[in-house]
Scaffold this motif. Structure first.
Motif, PDB file in Angstrom:
ATOM      1  N   ASP A  49       0.798  -1.229   0.000  1.00 44.15           N
ATOM      2  CA  ASP A  49       0.000   0.000   0.000  1.00 44.15           C
ATOM      3  C   ASP A  49       0.831   1.279   0.000  1.00 44.15           C
ATOM      4  N   ASP A  50       2.084   1.184   0.449  1.00 47.29           N
ATOM      5  CA  ASP A  50       2.881   2.419   0.482  1.00 47.29           C
ATOM      6  C   ASP A  50       3.692   2.640  -0.804  1.00 47.29           C
TER       7      ASP A  50
ATOM      8  N   LYS B 116      -2.719  -1.862  -5.772  1.00 44.60           N
ATOM      9  CA  LYS B 116      -2.377  -2.086  -4.356  1.00 44.60           C
ATOM     10  C   LYS B 116      -3.010  -3.394  -3.875  1.00 44.60           C
TER      11      LYS B 116
ATOM     12  N   GLU C  19      -5.619   2.422  -8.953  1.00 45.77           N
ATOM     13  CA  GLU C  19      -6.472   3.078  -7.947  1.00 45.77           C
ATOM     14  C   GLU C  19      -6.858   4.504  -8.352  1.00 45.77           C
ATOM     15  N   ASP C  20      -5.966   5.147  -9.103  1.00 38.72           N
ATOM     16  CA  ASP C  20      -6.236   6.534  -9.466  1.00 38.72           C
ATOM     17  C   ASP C  20      -7.513   6.636 -10.315  1.00 38.72           C
TER      18      ASP C  20
ATOM     19  N   GLU D 147      -1.368   3.632 -12.416  1.00 37.80           N
ATOM     20  CA  GLU D 147      -1.812   3.392 -11.044  1.00 37.80           C
ATOM     21  C   GLU D 147      -3.326   3.171 -11.074  1.00 37.80           C
TER      22      GLU D 147
ATOM     23  N   THR E 136       2.247   7.670 -15.098  1.00 40.00           N
ATOM     24  CA  THR E 136       3.535   8.327 -14.922  1.00 40.00           C
ATOM     25  C   THR E 136       4.497   7.702 -15.934  1.00 40.00           C
TER      26      THR E 136
ATOM     27  N   ASN F 161       8.212   5.525  -6.504  1.00 39.87           N
ATOM     28  CA  ASN F 161       9.132   4.542  -5.910  1.00 39.87           C
ATOM     29  C   ASN F 161       9.057   3.191  -6.623  1.00 39.87           C
TER      30      ASN F 161
ATOM     31  N   LYS G 179      -3.106  15.818 -11.342  1.00 35.55           N
ATOM     32  CA  LYS G 179      -3.080  15.769  -9.869  1.00 35.55           C
ATOM     33  C   LYS G 179      -3.354  17.160  -9.318  1.00 35.55           C
TER      34      LYS G 179
ATOM     35  N   ASP H 141       4.131   3.986  -4.416  1.00 37.39           N
ATOM     36  CA  ASP H 141       3.521   4.881  -5.409  1.00 37.39           C
ATOM     37  C   ASP H 141       4.302   4.740  -6.720  1.00 37.39           C
ATOM     38  N   PRO H 142       3.813   5.337  -7.815  1.00 30.00           N
ATOM     39  CA  PRO H 142       4.488   5.139  -9.105  1.00 30.00           C
ATOM     40  C   PRO H 142       5.955   5.528  -9.082  1.00 30.00           C
TER      41      PRO H 142
ATOM     42  N   GLU I 195       5.059  13.026 -14.395  1.00 28.47           N
ATOM     43  CA  GLU I 195       3.717  12.702 -13.879  1.00 28.47           C
ATOM     44  C   GLU I 195       2.643  13.263 -14.803  1.00 28.47           C
TER      45      GLU I 195
END
Ligand SMILES: Cc1ncc(COP(=O)(O)O)c(C=O)c1O
Length: 418
Positions: free
Chosen positions: A15-16, A396, A42-43, A40, A280, A21, A239, A18-19, A370
């Motif tokens: 869950d931690d 996730k 979830e977005d 991503e 991204t 990392n 974003k 993001d695109p 991004e």
């Protein structure tokens, strides 16, 4: 051998993650060479939930041209969206995902006859029109279509004015077109408009709704059964952008001009809203040149990356969108320098950013961009032989429980990819 990531590869991530990392991890082995998008999932899901909350009466028909990634289409389909297609090929792609033709609007007002008959044969009923010749074509190829008359209603501020090419004038053209459609025996089901992409004047939606109201009244006086209002696209999707002001204006105008007793169905054709922030782009700095200014002795750095204006950066220029580059290096250990960023082709116009202060980069470093989900790879070509950039999707692990349908499909994909 250098690795090229596989399209539709799904990575289940903690869950931690993001695109950014994810890209750091994916590229740190040095094996990955090709640029790639990270989608991503979830977005898009969050955008669907936001749309349902803020514009609940309006069914979105996602504009497929904006981003044709199959995973995007499937996620939107699972949330009940329809699809705005511009051509036979886009209709084919949507149908190939087992989405029924009744959930498609053929929303390119200029259509090849064979594409219209393909739509007719495959259950695509909704179709937009803004001129006489198209009405005759529809009469010939798809006489039972539900026709939406597209009107011109431009926002004063937008990145891309649609009215210079599309939409009939409400006073001088629409009455004539409505009469012709009636004479041809076509089903004029309603009105469509598009205020322009990246609409910067939310009031424009209200103006469009008022113009549509006038035409619904005219249609009623002529005995037409108009019952669908299509408010088009134009919603921002990067974003940090918000649809709150637009949603308020649209909802208020619909309450005022199209109350429930009028029995009108509302649809829209958002494109970039659903996908802009979800993608991204990861690019590799694969060459570098440092130039010394003979007079001032100052240095300027030219970085060459493996995506350019003939690839996924192509539409960005036309739409004057902002770029969001992120150097994936330890910024503390690098000094800032003045640089320009160039694409991979032999064309000297292939410059992505002419001047920017950036940490000094080396060959082998990566730059992420991004908000690259809309009109990027769908507008790319393979000029100079460079392939169209592919996408890996991240989902996730905690989302699994909510996404049964999507996961079934993902598993099917994984099986067929193996
Ligand atoms: C007919 C039509 N509908 C919808 C869209 C999507 O617009 P946006 O991405 O601005 O929401 C477009 C964009 O070109 C379009 O031409």
């Amino acid at each position: 051998m250098k690795h090229n990531c596989k399209e539709d590869q799904i990575h289940f991530v903690d869950d931690d993650v993001d695109p950014i990392n994810f890209i750091r991890n994916f590229t740190k082995t040095g094996i990955q060479e090709q640029p790639f998008f990270v989608f991503e999932v979830e977005d898009v899901i969050n955008k669907c939930l936001e749309w349902k909350e803020k514009l609940s009466r309006i069914t979105p028909y996602y504009a497929v041209k904006c981003n044709t990634n199959a995973m995007v289409l499937k996620v939107l389909s699972n949330f009940g969206a329809g699809f705005d297609c511009s051509s036979k090929e886009e209709i084919e792609q949507v149908l190939s995902l087992n989405i029924d033709g009744s959930r498609i609007i053929f929303a390119n007002t200029i259509k090849q006859p064979s594409h219209i008959s393909y739509a007719s044969e495959n259950g695509v009923q909704l179709i937009t029109v803004d001129n006489e010749s198209e009405l005759y074509k529809i009469k010939a190829q798809h006489p039972n279509a539900k026709v939406l008359l597209r009107i011109r209603s431009d926002a004063m501020v937008s990145s891309h004015k649609m009215g210079i090419k599309f939409g009939s004038d409400v006073d001088s053209e629409c009455p004539i077109l409505l009469r012709l459609a009636q004479t041809l025996g076509l089903d004029v089901a309603g009105i469509a408009f598009h205020v322009g992409s990246v609409c910067g004047e939310a009031e424009a939606y209200r103006r469009g709704i008022i113009l549509a109201d006038g035409l619904f009244n005219l249609g009623k006086s002529m005995g037409l059964n108009m019952r669908i209002l299509d408010i088009g696209g134009g919603f921002k999707g990067v974003k940090g952008s918000s649809i709150d002001e637009m949603a308020k204006i649209i909802n208020d105008a619909l309450d005022e001009y199209f109350p429930p007793e009028r029995n009108v169905m509302f649809i829209a054709e958002p494109g970039r809203y659903f996908v802009a922030s979800a993608f991204t782009l990861a690019t590799l700095v694969y060459s570098k040149r440092v130039i010394t200014d003979g007079t001032t002795n100052s240095l300027s750095h030219m970085y060459y990356i493996n995506e350019g204006i003939y690839g996924s950066f192509n539409p960005i220029r036309d739409y004057a969108a902002r770029l969001y580059p992120i150097p994936l290096v330890d910024k503390e250990s690098r000094k800032n320098v003045s640089c320009s960023i160039w694409g991979p082709t032999c064309n000297a116009r292939d410059c992505i950013i002419e001047k920017i202060e950036f940490p000094e980069l080396n060959v082998g470093d990566w730059i992420a961009f991004e908000n690259m989900g809309s009109y990027t790879f769908t507008g790319a070509c393979n000029f100079n032989g460079f392939p169209i950039t592919r996408t890996v999707s991240i989902l996730k692990k905690s989302s699994k429980t909510h996404l049964k349908n999507i996961l079934d499909w993902i598993e099917e994909q994984a099986t067929s990819n193996n």
